[in-house]
Design an enzyme around this catalytic site. Structure first.
Site, PDB file in Angstrom:
ATOM      1  N   GLU A 152       0.783  -1.241   0.000  1.00  0.00           N
ATOM      2  CA  GLU A 152       0.000   0.000   0.000  1.00  0.00           C
ATOM      3  C   GLU A 152       0.817   1.294   0.000  1.00  0.00           C
ATOM      4  OE1 GLU A 152      -2.861  -0.322   3.175  1.00  0.00           O
ATOM      5  OE2 GLU A 152      -4.090  -1.725   2.038  1.00  0.00           O
ATOM      6  N   GLU A 264      -5.636  -7.660  -0.594  1.00  0.00           N
ATOM      7  CA  GLU A 264      -6.334  -7.462   0.674  1.00  0.00           C
ATOM      8  C   GLU A 264      -7.792  -7.142   0.402  1.00  0.00           C
ATOM      9  OE1 GLU A 264      -4.837  -4.677   3.490  1.00  0.00           O
ATOM     10  OE2 GLU A 264      -2.748  -5.375   3.353  1.00  0.00           O
TER      11      GLU A 264
END
Length: 344
Positions: A152, A264
């Site tokens: 991320e 995710e």
């Protein structure tokens, strides 16, 4: 357009009769990224136990995304990896291999090193490439080990991140490592925001500039179901948006001749959230020509029962999400050996 409620009622084989699902179906086994970088093993952080690994293997999962900290593995930029921490990661990979599970190595750092953004001294692009050169040489050409470049990236311009990613590619391939590589975008690599503009340009445009001489990579995106797509709330008002994001990513990948993996995603145990979870997994299954697979967030020995998205069993009690994940994990799939070198 098929609604979330309607999609949740469809069987797993609702797509074409001969369509297999995605290659990889798995779980994030979190804990190796816990604590501050100077923390002690089993006090501040821990890698998954064999009991936990075996549980998710029994549920049909064939891959684990394994978070760890860059700073803990490489305490000094440009210097050797920490032998003890590297051995812990190698031992954990060996446990996955024992259970015939692949692994995604995931430096869970948000494109930062000790809170300094990648591309900014001392966490330069060269330093990031050096890290991946050293790590990839330890796992080179182990087909069951996939390199996830970074968890991320955020607050970094997409063109700046692309430069760092390409530098890592050069380092990895220079040592002869031909492993599959997963490339995130910026803005937390959200599927819903993949084609939205931002500093440096949209991920969906800029990240097409990835340069891999082996052409063995895919893009990793994340997607949550709550109102702000953060995964920090137990509500799932973004169910329909999450499914639409998966469909949109499918169209983008197909148009650009590339592959994606959902690294995710997660929901609470609320019935409407379970329905949304199944709808997203159905959408991936129905578009498995471009989806390599998925890894659900989250599980791990140290995750508390109070965490809404957690699917780690506690005292023999299974979470409600696990039935949907198990059904998806055990659906027909291609041969895994063919999946490890099909990034592009």
């Amino acid at each position: 357009m098929l609604t979330i409620a309607a999609a949740a009622m469809l069987p797993w084989n609702a797509g074409p009769a001969d369509a297999a699902g995605p290659c990889f179906r798995g779980i994030n086994l979190s804990g190796g990224e816990f604590g501050n970088p100077d923390g002690a093993i089993f006090k501040d952080y821990a890698y998954p136990s064999e009991v936990t690994i075996g549980y998710f293997k029994q549920k049909g999962m064939n891959i684990v995304r394994l978070p760890f900290l860059w700073e803990r593995l490489q305490p000094e930029l440009g210097q050797a990896l920490n032998d003890a921490e590297l051995q812990r990661i190698k031992d954990t990979v060996a446990l996955f291999r024992k259970h015939k599970m692949s692994v995604i190595l995931d430096p869970h750092n948000y494109a930062q090193y000790r809170k300094t953004q990648v591309g900014t001294p001392p966490a330069t692009t060269l330093a990031f490439a050096d890290f991946w050169t050293r790590l990839s040489s330890e796992f080179a050409n182990q087909d069951d080990v996939i390199f996830g470049l970074m968890n991320e990236p955020h607050d970094i311009a997409s063109d700046k991140w692309l430069s760092a990613a390409n530098a890592a590619f050069r380092g990895i391939r220079a040592v002869g490592a031909n492993n599959l590589i997963l490339v995130p975008g910026t803005k937390w690599t959200g599927a819903h925001s993949w084609q939205s503009d931002g500093p440096g340009g949209p991920n969906g445009t800029v990240m097409l500039g990835v340069k891999d001489p082996r052409k063995n990579y895919a893009f990793e995106v994340h997607q949550y179901f709550d109102s702000d797509f953060s995964g920090t709330h137990d509500e799932c008002s973004g169910n329909e948006n999450a499914r639409n994001a998966i469909v949109g990513m499918s169209d983008w990948a197909r148009k650009n001749g590339t592959k994606v993996l959902l690294g995710e995603f997660g929901v609470s145990q609320a019935p409407e959230c379970i329905a949304g979870l199944k709808a997203v997994l159905d959408a991936i299954h129905d578009n498995s020509d471009v989806w390599l697979g998925w890894t659900y967030w989250v599980a791990g020995d140290w995750w508390p029962e109070s965490e809404p998205l957690n699917v780690q069993p506690h005292e023999g009690h299974e979470r409600k999400q696990i039935a949907v994940l198990e059904a998806a994990a055990k659906a027909p799939s291609p041969a895994e050996d063919a999946c490890r070198t099909m990034g592009r």
